[in-house]
Design a protein around this motif. Structure first.
Motif, PDB file in Angstrom:
ATOM      1  N   GLU A 102     -43.683  15.093  26.411  1.00 13.32           N
ATOM      2  CA  GLU A 102     -42.578  14.287  25.909  1.00 13.32           C
ATOM      3  C   GLU A 102     -42.640  12.923  26.570  1.00 13.32           C
ATOM      4  OE1 GLU A 102     -38.053  15.264  25.186  1.00 13.32           O
ATOM      5  OE2 GLU A 102     -38.313  14.620  27.265  1.00 13.32           O
ATOM      6  N   ALA A 103     -42.614  11.885  25.767  1.00 18.02           N
ATOM      7  CA  ALA A 103     -42.503  10.524  26.286  1.00 18.02           C
ATOM      8  C   ALA A 103     -41.105  10.011  25.964  1.00 18.02           C
ATOM      9  CB  ALA A 103     -43.551   9.610  25.665  1.00 18.02           C
ATOM     10  N   PRO A 120     -45.698   7.426  34.066  1.00 16.30           N
ATOM     11  CA  PRO A 120     -46.598   8.071  33.091  1.00 16.30           C
ATOM     12  C   PRO A 120     -45.945   8.600  31.827  1.00 16.30           C
ATOM     13  CG  PRO A 120     -47.160   8.753  35.319  1.00 16.30           C
ATOM     14  CD  PRO A 120     -45.866   8.013  35.427  1.00 16.30           C
ATOM     15  N   ILE A 121     -44.621   8.562  31.721  1.00 15.36           N
ATOM     16  CA  ILE A 121     -43.983   9.086  30.509  1.00 15.36           C
ATOM     17  C   ILE A 121     -42.974   8.124  29.890  1.00 15.36           C
ATOM     18  CG2 ILE A 121     -44.261  11.482  31.301  1.00 15.36           C
ATOM     19  CD1 ILE A 121     -41.166  11.461  31.777  1.00 15.36           C
ATOM     20  N   THR A 122     -42.739   6.972  30.476  1.00 16.03           N
ATOM     21  CA  THR A 122     -41.606   6.140  30.060  1.00 16.03           C
ATOM     22  C   THR A 122     -42.042   4.769  29.563  1.00 16.03           C
ATOM     23  OG1 THR A 122     -40.284   7.234  31.766  1.00 16.03           O
ATOM     24  CG2 THR A 122     -39.335   5.286  30.723  1.00 16.03           C
ATOM     25  N   ILE A 123     -41.583   4.408  28.377  1.00 17.41           N
ATOM     26  CA  ILE A 123     -41.768   3.084  27.787  1.00 17.41           C
ATOM     27  C   ILE A 123     -40.405   2.410  27.706  1.00 17.41           C
ATOM     28  CG2 ILE A 123     -42.366   1.836  25.663  1.00 17.41           C
ATOM     29  CD1 ILE A 123     -44.361   4.116  25.067  1.00 17.41           C
ATOM     30  N   GLU A 153     -48.146   0.079  24.297  1.00 15.41           N
ATOM     31  CA  GLU A 153     -47.523   0.702  25.462  1.00 15.41           C
ATOM     32  C   GLU A 153     -47.887   2.185  25.587  1.00 15.41           C
ATOM     33  OE1 GLU A 153     -46.371  -1.188  27.628  1.00 15.41           O
ATOM     34  OE2 GLU A 153     -46.214  -2.989  26.393  1.00 15.41           O
ATOM     35  N   TYR A 154     -48.034   2.880  24.461  1.00 20.45           N
ATOM     36  CA  TYR A 154     -48.405   4.296  24.571  1.00 20.45           C
ATOM     37  C   TYR A 154     -49.816   4.439  25.117  1.00 20.45           C
ATOM     38  CZ  TYR A 154     -48.205   9.260  23.829  1.00 20.45           C
ATOM     39  OH  TYR A 154     -48.173  10.615  24.058  1.00 20.45           O
TER      40      TYR A 154
END
Length: 312
Positions: A102-103, A120-123, A153-154
């Protein structure tokens, strides 16, 4: 209403029980309370990006979302399903490293750039910056622009995951610059608009004529740079005006030349597998010989000073 759209997005992200759940999902989180305070998560994100004095000035501000910012938030929510469908192709470049299960996309309205990654998971998307830089969300160009920004960004999330498994030493100015060029060059490839595409556009040719010598000069100078000098030399490597990013834009344009010529994304995969040191091979393939010789001096480090009393 934004709140309704976000609730729908959250339900869609959670989904109903399924035999084969999607490989990755996106969750959208609003980083602004109805009273206009920044959420704890948004504050943690900007704390890492600004000076302590600027953070102290930003943190207590009450700034409810404006109508323009809410329009940008609605646009982001409307793109979520498409972005989720993009993830498998983006993640495939980094196999066997998996994407985050999950991002989280956090949308705020103060203290940051238009788009950025936090961990590593947050934009993060700063709605105020999006409005300032790109105008009204309703502009016909902005849905596609947001898609490009998300992919950029991903890919950075995937690069973080890759480097966690394949560590790279960034404890020298040259090493840090190569890692930034590797990361931002690939991100730039994903965020370039059509005017840069095709491998031989007028915009690309003009940018490379201007930036390739700077690329060679800056890398060469970094070999013997102090920490303060390195900060100055790399300040516009991937920051500032798009057409002036001396590291990110040439690397992105070189990748575009190769992708256009080969007709596949194999050059992107190749750069992933090579890691930041792959920037050397990318530059050697594209720089004129004189500029490559200049840039490649940095590969051997800083030359030792001449010994006093040596031969005249």
């Amino acid at each position: 209403m934004l709140e309704t759209l976000l609730l729908i997005a959250a339900v869609q992200a959670a989904g109903s029980p399924a035999v084969s759940p999607p490989p990755a999902v996106l969750r959208i989180e609003v980083g602004v309370t109805p009273a206009g305070e920044a959420s704890d998560r948004w504050l943690a994100m900007i704390r890492r990006r600004v000076s302590p004095d600027r953070y102290a000035a930003i943190a207590p501000i009450r700034k409810p979302l404006s109508a323009e910012e809410r329009a940008w938030a609605d646009l982001i929510v409307s793109r979520r399903d498409g972005w989720e469908r993009d993830i498998p192709a983006l993640a495939a470049l980094f196999e066997p490293v998996p994407p985050p299960a999950e991002a989280v996309i956090v949308i705020g309205n103060r203290g940051a750039e238009d788009a950025f990654t936090h961990d590593p998971i947050t934009i993060g998307f700063d709605l105020s910056a999006l409005q300032r830089v790109y105008g009204d969300a309703a502009s016909p160009a902005n849905p596609a622009r947001m898609d490009r920004l998300f992919r950029h960004e991903y890919v950075h999330l995937m690069q973080k995951a890759w480097l966690a498994v394949h560590p790279y030493r960034m404890d020298s100015p040259v090493g840090a610059a190569l890692a930034e060029i590797w990361g931002e060059g690939m991100g730039t490839w994903f965020s370039m608009s059509e005017r840069w595409r095709g491998g031989a556009s007028e915009a690309a040719a003009g940018a490379l004529a201007r930036l390739a010598p700077r690329f060679a000069d800056r890398l060469s100078a970094l070999a013997c740079a102090s920490s303060a000098e390195a900060d100055s030399l790399t300040a516009d490597l991937s920051n500032g005006a798009f057409g002036q990013k001396w590291g990110a834009l040439p690397a992105g344009l070189w990748l575009e030349e190769e992708v256009s010529r080969e007709g596949t994304r194999a050059p992107l995969r190749r750069l992933v597998l090579e890691g930041p040191d792959g920037v050397w091979a990318l530059a050697e393939r594209h720089l004129p010989d004189s500029l490559w010789r200049r840039a490649s001096r940095a590969r051997v480090g800083c030359p030792a000073p001449a010994t006093p009393g040596g031969p005249l």
